[in-house]
Design an enzyme around this catalytic site. Structure first.
Site, PDB file in Angstrom:
ATOM      1  N   GLY A  54      -1.222  -5.006  -7.332  1.00 14.48           N
ATOM      2  CA  GLY A  54       0.352  -4.261  -6.796  1.00 14.48           C
ATOM      3  C   GLY A  54       1.369  -5.144  -6.673  1.00 14.48           C
ATOM      4  O   GLY A  54       2.285  -4.877  -5.597  1.00 14.48           O
ATOM      5  N   TYR A 191      -7.351   6.413   5.267  1.00 11.87           N
ATOM      6  CA  TYR A 191      -6.697   5.227   5.237  1.00 11.87           C
ATOM      7  C   TYR A 191      -7.309   4.163   6.024  1.00 11.87           C
ATOM      8  O   TYR A 191      -7.339   3.045   5.804  1.00 11.87           O
ATOM      9  CB  TYR A 191      -5.234   5.454   5.611  1.00 11.87           C
ATOM     10  CG  TYR A 191      -4.286   4.131   5.659  1.00 11.87           C
ATOM     11  CD1 TYR A 191      -3.854   3.398   4.290  1.00 11.87           C
ATOM     12  CD2 TYR A 191      -4.043   3.381   6.832  1.00 11.87           C
ATOM     13  CE1 TYR A 191      -3.325   2.255   4.383  1.00 11.87           C
ATOM     14  CE2 TYR A 191      -3.125   2.480   6.814  1.00 11.87           C
ATOM     15  CZ  TYR A 191      -2.942   1.791   5.569  1.00 11.87           C
ATOM     16  OH  TYR A 191      -1.981   0.529   5.433  1.00 11.87           O
TER      17      TYR A 191
END
Length: 315
Positions: A54, A191
């Site tokens: 990422g 999450y």
């Protein structure tokens, strides 16, 4: 009375929003101001191989002038992509000095499944990184002293509670429902669960790999202004943060400071199994880090869900 009421509402409508935005702006300034620097400019990483998921490779090349930055395709939500990427890394790189597990998304509105049958948020944030690290672990051990940095969050509210004494304690972590097959899914909950798994994974890996010269820690970068919220769902996680994070959040450089500190600082090369915030050890995740049995249970459940193969085990 009606005229006065309308006038009152009108003035409140005009005055309150600017006041709130001013407050948000000031809070953002204060939040960014207290962000420390990693202070590792004196440390050289020449000859070391760092794998980051990422990352913004073009930005790294542009801002540092470092041409030894290479981009490879990896979708951490896809186990096939993870295995392909890992095989490529092992074929091309003779050492892995630092592995930084940074890629991630915020929670989605619905329980979407990947091609592997995994809940999308959990797959992207935890399962993909779990599989990747296991496959690369042999090469990481060969490169000792080496490090693994697991980017987590302070969003652990769904998995811990505050007891009567005001301390954070473990509370009903659903290690038997990591994929939400038994219900309980929610954008924020998925999450939180994935970020808690990051911490538990780092805790277990630190135990398994430290004797082999691998230092593992997890960390919270804080609220950082990146595109992660553009890919999230839910009113709170998505719309609320998309509106406020440009004013409240850290810059990307500030958000990276603790990652850099764990990847490069001399003192963090001797600390394992801890949770860091703002370039120092934090107690935020202590309840999870203390629960070694839970960390083992989450590890074993993750092994099953990613179908970890015998040749992918290096512990």
């Amino acid at each position: 009375m009606e005229i006065w009421s309308m006038g009152y509402v009108t003035w409140a409508t005009i005055i309150v929003p600017p006041l709130l935005m001013t407050l948000v702006y000031v809070l953002g300034i204060l939040y960014r101001f207290k962000t420390p620097l990693a202070n590792v400019d004196h440390i050289r990483m020449d000859g070391k191989t760092v794998v980051i998921t990422g990352a913004s490779a073009e930005d790294i090349q542009r801002t540092t002038g470092n041409k030894a930055v290479f981009v490879k395709q990896l979708d951490t939500s896809s186990l096939t992509s993870v295995r392909r990427f890992a095989d490529q890394i092992l074929a091309e790189e003779t050492r892995i000095d630092v592995l930084i597990l940074n890629a991630g998304i915020a929670g989605l509105d619905d329980r979407n499944l990947t091609a592997d049958g995994l809940e999308y948020t959990m797959a992207t944030n935890h399962f993909g990184h779990f599989l990747l690290t296991n496959i690369l672990l042999g090469r990481i051990k060969e490169s000792k002293p080496s490090r693994v940095v697991v980017v987590s969050s302070d969003s652990l509210a769904e998995t811990v509670k505050i007891d009567d004494w005001g301390a954070w304690t473990f509370h009903c972590f659903p290690f038997q429902n990591l994929n939400f097959e038994k219900g309980g899914f929610g954008p924020y909950k998925s999450y939180c669960q994935s970020k808690s798994c990051n911490v538990l994974f780092s805790c277990r890996l630190a135990q398994l790999a430290r004797q082999d010269g691998v230092i593992v820690n997890s960390m919270n970068p804080g609220l950082v202004y990146t595109e992660i919220f553009d890919k999230s769902g839910g009113v709170f996680v998505g719309q609320f943060f998309r509106l406020l994070v440009p004013f409240l959040g850290k810059t990307e450089v500030q958000g990276a400071q603790t990652i850099i500190y764990l990847a490069a600082a001399e003192e963090t090369g001797k600390i394992a199994g801890k949770f860091f915030e703002d370039c120092k050890i934090s107690s935020t995740a202590d309840a999870l880090l203390r629960d070694e049995d839970l960390a083992k249970q989450v590890w074993e459940a993750s092994e099953s869900l990613v179908s970890l193969q015998p040749n992918e085990k290096h512990y």
